[in-house]
Design a protein around this motif. Structure first.
Motif, PDB file in Angstrom:
ATOM      1  N   SER A   1       4.884  19.695  -4.913  1.00  0.00           N
ATOM      2  CA  SER A   1       4.356  18.344  -5.112  1.00  0.00           C
ATOM      3  C   SER A   1       5.195  17.309  -4.367  1.00  0.00           C
ATOM      4  O   SER A   1       4.659  16.309  -3.860  1.00  0.00           O
ATOM      5  N   THR A   2       6.510  17.583  -4.279  1.00  0.00           N
ATOM      6  CA  THR A   2       7.388  16.669  -3.545  1.00  0.00           C
ATOM      7  C   THR A   2       7.040  16.663  -2.057  1.00  0.00           C
ATOM      8  O   THR A   2       6.954  15.605  -1.418  1.00  0.00           O
ATOM      9  N   MET A   3       6.835  17.859  -1.512  1.00  0.00           N
ATOM     10  CA  MET A   3       6.477  17.958  -0.097  1.00  0.00           C
ATOM     11  C   MET A   3       5.115  17.312   0.177  1.00  0.00           C
ATOM     12  O   MET A   3       4.919  16.651   1.208  1.00  0.00           O
ATOM     13  N   ILE A   4       4.187  17.492  -0.746  1.00  0.00           N
ATOM     14  CA  ILE A   4       2.858  16.874  -0.602  1.00  0.00           C
ATOM     15  C   ILE A   4       2.979  15.351  -0.616  1.00  0.00           C
ATOM     16  O   ILE A   4       2.309  14.649   0.147  1.00  0.00           O
ATOM     17  N   GLN A   5       3.883  14.857  -1.505  1.00  0.00           N
ATOM     18  CA  GLN A   5       4.094  13.412  -1.569  1.00  0.00           C
ATOM     19  C   GLN A   5       4.640  12.874  -0.247  1.00  0.00           C
ATOM     20  O   GLN A   5       4.190  11.829   0.253  1.00  0.00           O
ATOM     21  N   TYR A   6       5.596  13.594   0.336  1.00  0.00           N
ATOM     22  CA  TYR A   6       6.127  13.215   1.647  1.00  0.00           C
ATOM     23  C   TYR A   6       5.010  13.190   2.695  1.00  0.00           C
ATOM     24  O   TYR A   6       4.902  12.254   3.496  1.00  0.00           O
ATOM     25  N   LEU A   7       4.182  14.228   2.670  1.00  0.00           N
ATOM     26  CA  LEU A   7       3.104  14.366   3.657  1.00  0.00           C
ATOM     27  C   LEU A   7       2.106  13.225   3.544  1.00  0.00           C
ATOM     28  O   LEU A   7       1.708  12.621   4.552  1.00  0.00           O
ATOM     29  N   ILE A   8       1.710  12.916   2.314  1.00  0.00           N
ATOM     30  CA  ILE A   8       0.729  11.842   2.100  1.00  0.00           C
ATOM     31  C   ILE A   8       1.296  10.500   2.552  1.00  0.00           C
ATOM     32  O   ILE A   8       0.621   9.715   3.229  1.00  0.00           O
ATOM     33  N   THR A   9       2.553  10.232   2.183  1.00  0.00           N
ATOM     34  CA  THR A   9       3.180   8.961   2.555  1.00  0.00           C
ATOM     35  C   THR A   9       3.324   8.843   4.064  1.00  0.00           C
ATOM     36  O   THR A   9       3.027   7.783   4.664  1.00  0.00           O
ATOM     37  N   MET A  10       3.783   9.925   4.694  1.00  0.00           N
ATOM     38  CA  MET A  10       3.959   9.918   6.145  1.00  0.00           C
ATOM     39  C   MET A  10       2.610   9.755   6.861  1.00  0.00           C
ATOM     40  O   MET A  10       2.485   8.971   7.824  1.00  0.00           O
TER      41      MET A  10
ATOM     42  N   ILE B   1       8.483   2.292   8.570  1.00  0.00           N
ATOM     43  CA  ILE B   1       8.178   3.675   8.190  1.00  0.00           C
ATOM     44  C   ILE B   1       9.463   4.438   7.849  1.00  0.00           C
ATOM     45  O   ILE B   1       9.535   5.154   6.851  1.00  0.00           O
ATOM     46  N   VAL B   2      10.488   4.272   8.704  1.00  0.00           N
ATOM     47  CA  VAL B   2      11.774   4.949   8.453  1.00  0.00           C
ATOM     48  C   VAL B   2      12.351   4.501   7.107  1.00  0.00           C
ATOM     49  O   VAL B   2      12.816   5.313   6.301  1.00  0.00           O
ATOM     50  N   ALA B   3      12.309   3.188   6.855  1.00  0.00           N
ATOM     51  CA  ALA B   3      12.845   2.662   5.590  1.00  0.00           C
ATOM     52  C   ALA B   3      12.051   3.191   4.392  1.00  0.00           C
ATOM     53  O   ALA B   3      12.624   3.570   3.363  1.00  0.00           O
ATOM     54  N   ILE B   4      10.722   3.205   4.543  1.00  0.00           N
ATOM     55  CA  ILE B   4       9.872   3.710   3.452  1.00  0.00           C
ATOM     56  C   ILE B   4      10.210   5.166   3.132  1.00  0.00           C
ATOM     57  O   ILE B   4      10.350   5.551   1.959  1.00  0.00           O
ATOM     58  N   MET B   5      10.343   5.990   4.176  1.00  0.00           N
ATOM     59  CA  MET B   5      10.625   7.409   3.963  1.00  0.00           C
ATOM     60  C   MET B   5      12.020   7.609   3.347  1.00  0.00           C
ATOM     61  O   MET B   5      12.221   8.480   2.502  1.00  0.00           O
ATOM     62  N   MET B   6      12.986   6.796   3.767  1.00  0.00           N
ATOM     63  CA  MET B   6      14.326   6.888   3.184  1.00  0.00           C
ATOM     64  C   MET B   6      14.323   6.448   1.719  1.00  0.00           C
ATOM     65  O   MET B   6      14.965   7.058   0.864  1.00  0.00           O
TER      66      MET B   6
ATOM     67  N   PHE C   1      -1.141   6.426   9.976  1.00  0.00           N
ATOM     68  CA  PHE C   1      -2.500   5.880  10.071  1.00  0.00           C
ATOM     69  C   PHE C   1      -2.464   4.361  10.172  1.00  0.00           C
ATOM     70  O   PHE C   1      -3.138   3.757  11.035  1.00  0.00           O
ATOM     71  N   LEU C   2      -1.656   3.707   9.319  1.00  0.00           N
ATOM     72  CA  LEU C   2      -1.549   2.252   9.339  1.00  0.00           C
ATOM     73  C   LEU C   2      -0.909   1.757  10.633  1.00  0.00           C
ATOM     74  O   LEU C   2      -1.293   0.704  11.178  1.00  0.00           O
ATOM     75  N   LEU C   3       0.068   2.523  11.125  1.00  0.00           N
ATOM     76  CA  LEU C   3       0.742   2.136  12.367  1.00  0.00           C
ATOM     77  C   LEU C   3      -0.227   2.153  13.549  1.00  0.00           C
ATOM     78  O   LEU C   3      -0.171   1.284  14.431  1.00  0.00           O
TER      79      LEU C   3
ATOM     80  N   VAL D   1       0.834  -1.208   0.000  1.00  0.00           N
ATOM     81  CA  VAL D   1       0.000   0.000   0.000  1.00  0.00           C
ATOM     82  C   VAL D   1       0.867   1.256   0.000  1.00  0.00           C
ATOM     83  O   VAL D   1       0.649   2.187  -0.783  1.00  0.00           O
ATOM     84  N   LEU D   2       1.863   1.280   0.895  1.00  0.00           N
ATOM     85  CA  LEU D   2       2.755   2.453   0.958  1.00  0.00           C
ATOM     86  C   LEU D   2       3.563   2.610  -0.328  1.00  0.00           C
ATOM     87  O   LEU D   2       3.858   3.721  -0.759  1.00  0.00           O
ATOM     88  N   MET D   3       3.900   1.474  -0.934  1.00  0.00           N
ATOM     89  CA  MET D   3       4.629   1.547  -2.211  1.00  0.00           C
ATOM     90  C   MET D   3       3.799   2.262  -3.275  1.00  0.00           C
ATOM     91  O   MET D   3       4.281   3.157  -3.969  1.00  0.00           O
ATOM     92  N   LEU D   4       2.529   1.861  -3.380  1.00  0.00           N
ATOM     93  CA  LEU D   4       1.655   2.464  -4.394  1.00  0.00           C
ATOM     94  C   LEU D   4       1.427   3.953  -4.119  1.00  0.00           C
ATOM     95  O   LEU D   4       1.426   4.775  -5.040  1.00  0.00           O
ATOM     96  N   ILE D   5       1.258   4.311  -2.860  1.00  0.00           N
ATOM     97  CA  ILE D   5       1.029   5.720  -2.513  1.00  0.00           C
ATOM     98  C   ILE D   5       2.259   6.563  -2.818  1.00  0.00           C
ATOM     99  O   ILE D   5       2.157   7.689  -3.325  1.00  0.00           O
ATOM    100  N   SER D   6       3.439   6.004  -2.541  1.00  0.00           N
ATOM    101  CA  SER D   6       4.677   6.763  -2.763  1.00  0.00           C
ATOM    102  C   SER D   6       4.987   6.964  -4.243  1.00  0.00           C
ATOM    103  O   SER D   6       5.838   7.791  -4.603  1.00  0.00           O
ATOM    104  N   LEU D   7       4.307   6.230  -5.125  1.00  0.00           N
ATOM    105  CA  LEU D   7       4.558   6.349  -6.567  1.00  0.00           C
ATOM    106  C   LEU D   7       3.638   7.355  -7.253  1.00  0.00           C
ATOM    107  O   LEU D   7       3.712   7.525  -8.473  1.00  0.00           O
TER     108      LEU D   7
END
Length: 613
Positions: free
Chosen positions: A271-280, A299-304, A285-287, A179-185
């Motif tokens: 748009s980059t900042m928005i992408q970070y915000l949505i992913t975070m 989460i740390v790995a996903i954000m990195m 929420f999932l956590l 899910v996080l993979m798809l959102i981050s793309l």
């Protein structure tokens, strides 16, 4: 003009240096792909601090087992930190090797482009050079070269590295959370489409900017080359205004492009900042809602991992726009390389030339006019003769010199050298047999000695001193403190007009050509020196000499004088014959005759004319 394909020349370079390019592309891909594993080391450390040594991780099992072999959490974290340091150190060495190899490739590429351009420019016709702006030429050989180099050496590998890091990071994310993979793309297609649109815009604007920069370069080059004229007419204000006007045009177009770029990058940053915000936000929420599905280390790995490709993807627009600029630069270079060499269909015939010249009903016209300059021009020059050609300004005297050296080609009629048609003779060979000394000779910013020797590297010192004496420049050279080792300023600005002309004469005499053409190249020397040079030439050389001149005192001593009027020969004869015959020559002699008599009187009182024989 047919539209040139900018990729044609670039593709040739890619094919020629394909092995080197493949190595650079692979190294860039490996560097980017391995960077995503840094997040895996961090993921392990965070999981280990939580006491979870079995968390999902894409690091090799043997490496995980090595980290887990430590006694306690701190020792495991320490081993992982040492592993991360070693991994990054190896990556640093790899990046160093890659950087060095890139520079070698870049310089090899730039050297090849410079060589191709310069070599081809040498083969282009006199007419083409006359119609081409020097500033534009320089820009194509320098800044356009750098643009292509930067594209193939940096931008293309960087483009590949973006896809490499994107693919690797996505695969890493897939192991963590789909899910996080798809959102981050989400940002990837947005960045890709916007980059393509931006690239099309930049390529169009960059073409316009390149043209304006070329005009600016031409103004600078003309001003520097003609600085003496500018100073002489106190024309600095006009030159400043001309430069400032073009500078404003160039700057305004650049600013317009920069403003558009600023908007593009601003939106891209947002748009980059928005992408970070949505992913975070999704991760948190999932956590909270599904604690077993995702952990803090995930989460740390996903954000990195998101950071590893989101910024490169963000720069996709810059890279694609630079690739667009590369296409423009390639097109501009291709335009030069597509111009046919003047030697493309040249003959290989190299007959013996001794100086017998025949013009038989020769016609000529310049390409930018329908009016013929010459209309069935006919005359003959015998071997060893000294012939003067006189006529009004614009009558075509200098054009005859250019036709004889095939800088220009006649449209009809026949010109033969020792019975051989001029157009059938190899151009380089012809120019090695016909010496042309111009009114405004070009001198190099080197020593007097080097400027003479430049036409014959094998010439001895004695030969150089001899031709300097014949050209009546020896005394001038010795008057300088360093003599023959005196440095000449750029284009010979440190010498007078007469000194430059005599140095050019000495330079040409070193080549021992059977035909010498003086294209008003004695105009800046005084009459006595003029006569001394011609007497010395007659004494030391058996050549066919053509003297193009406005000065009757120079033409007077010739074996034969040819008078040009209205595109044809109006009279041929000796001075004595033409001075008595009504016509242009007699009118010129009547004007200059008294000055000639006064000169002879002064000459007789001041000494002989054979000092340099």
């Amino acid at each position: 003009m047919k539209k040139k394909n900018g990729l044609k020349y670039i593709l040739k370079l890619v094919v020629r240096y394909l092995p080197m390019l493949i190595i650079i592309v692979l190294m860039s891909a490996i560097d980017s792909a391995t960077y995503t594993y840094v997040s895996m080391f961090i993921k392990y450390i965070i999981a280990a601090l939580e006491g979870n040594f079995q968390a999902t991780n894409s690091l090799p099992n043997w490496l995980i087992n090595f980290f887990n072999s430590g006694n306690g959490i701190l020792e495991c974290v320490f081993l992982a930190s040492v592993g991360l340091f070693a991994f990054q150190f190896l990556r640093g060495v790899f990046k160093f090797v890659m950087g060095v190899y890139r520079q070698v490739f870049g310089e090899t590429l730039a050297k090849k482009i410079r060589k191709d351009m310069y070599s081809h420019i040498q083969t282009l016709s006199y007419t083409y050079h006359n119609n081409m702006d020097t500033g534009d030429f320089i820009q194509r050989c320098t800044s356009d070269n750098d643009t292509i180099r930067n594209c193939l050496c940096s931008q293309l590998p960087e483009l590949v590295s973006i896809f490499a890091v994107l693919i690797t990071a996505v695969l890493q994310m897939l192991l963590i959370n789909k899910v996080l993979m798809l959102i981050s793309l989400i940002i990837v297609p947005v960045a890709g489409i916007s980059s393509i649109i931006f690239c099309i815009y930049v390529e169009k604007k960059f073409t316009e900017i390149e043209k304006e920069e070329a005009k600016l370069m031409s103004i600078i080059q003309e001003n520097i080359a003609g600085v003496r004229v500018v100073k002489a007419f106190a024309n600095e204000s006009f030159e400043r205004e001309k430069f400032e006007k073009q500078n404003d045009i160039y700057s305004s177009k650049n600013l317009k492009l920069n403003k558009t770029s600023a908007i593009f990058w601003g939106i891209s940053d947002a748009s980059t900042m928005i992408q970070y915000l949505i992913t975070m936000a999704t991760s948190i929420f999932l956590l909270i809602k599904q604690p077993g599905l995702i952990r803090a280390d995930d989460i740390v790995a996903i954000m990195m991992l998101l950071s590893s490709y989101i910024w490169p993807v963000r720069s996709l627009g810059r890279i694609v726009s630079d690739l667009g600029k590369c296409g423009v630069a390639g097109k501009r270079i291709q335009e030069i390389l597509d111009v046919q060499s003047e030697y493309a269909n040249d003959s290989t015939y190299k007959p013996t030339i001794t100086g017998e010249i025949t013009f038989d009903k020769v016609s000529f016209q310049f390409g930018d006019t329908d009016e013929e300059l010459f209309k069935e021009l006919s005359f003959q020059i015998h071997e060893g003769e000294t012939v003067a050609i006189v006529g009004k300004t614009g009558s075509g005297k200098s054009t005859i010199a250019k036709i004889l050296t095939r800088l220009l080609d006649y449209s009809s009629g026949s010109i033969t050298l020792n019975g051989n048609e001029l157009k059938n003779i190899n151009k380089e060979y012809l120019r090695s047999q016909v010496g042309l000394i111009l009114q405004e000779p070009f001198l190099y910013a080197r020593t007097m000695y080097d400027n003479i020797k430049i036409t014959n590297d094998l010439a001895s010192e004695d030969e150089i001193y001899r031709v300097a004496k014949i050209a009546s420049i020896e005394k001038d050279i010795n008057s300088f403190e360093k003599g023959y080792q005196t440095m000449i300023g750029e284009k010979g600005v440190t010498l007078s007009g007469g000194q430059k002309q005599r140095l050019a004469i000495a330079r040409m005499l070193l080549t021992k050509k059977p035909i010498l053409i003086f294209d008003d190249s004695l105009s800046a020397v005084d009459t006595k020196t003029d006569l001394m040079i011609r007497n010395a030439l007659t004494h030391h050389y058996h050549t066919t000499t053509i003297i193009i001149t406005h000065r009757i005192t120079t033409a007077k001593q010739a074996d034969k004088i040819i008078v040009l009027e209205d595109g044809a020969v109006s009279a041929i004869g000796t001075h004595e014959e033409l001075a008595k015959k009504e016509g242009l020559y007699k009118k010129l002699w009547d004007i200059q005759g008294e000055a000639e008599l006064e000169f002879m009187r002064i000459l007789n009182e001041g000494g002989g004319i054979n000092d340099y024989n």
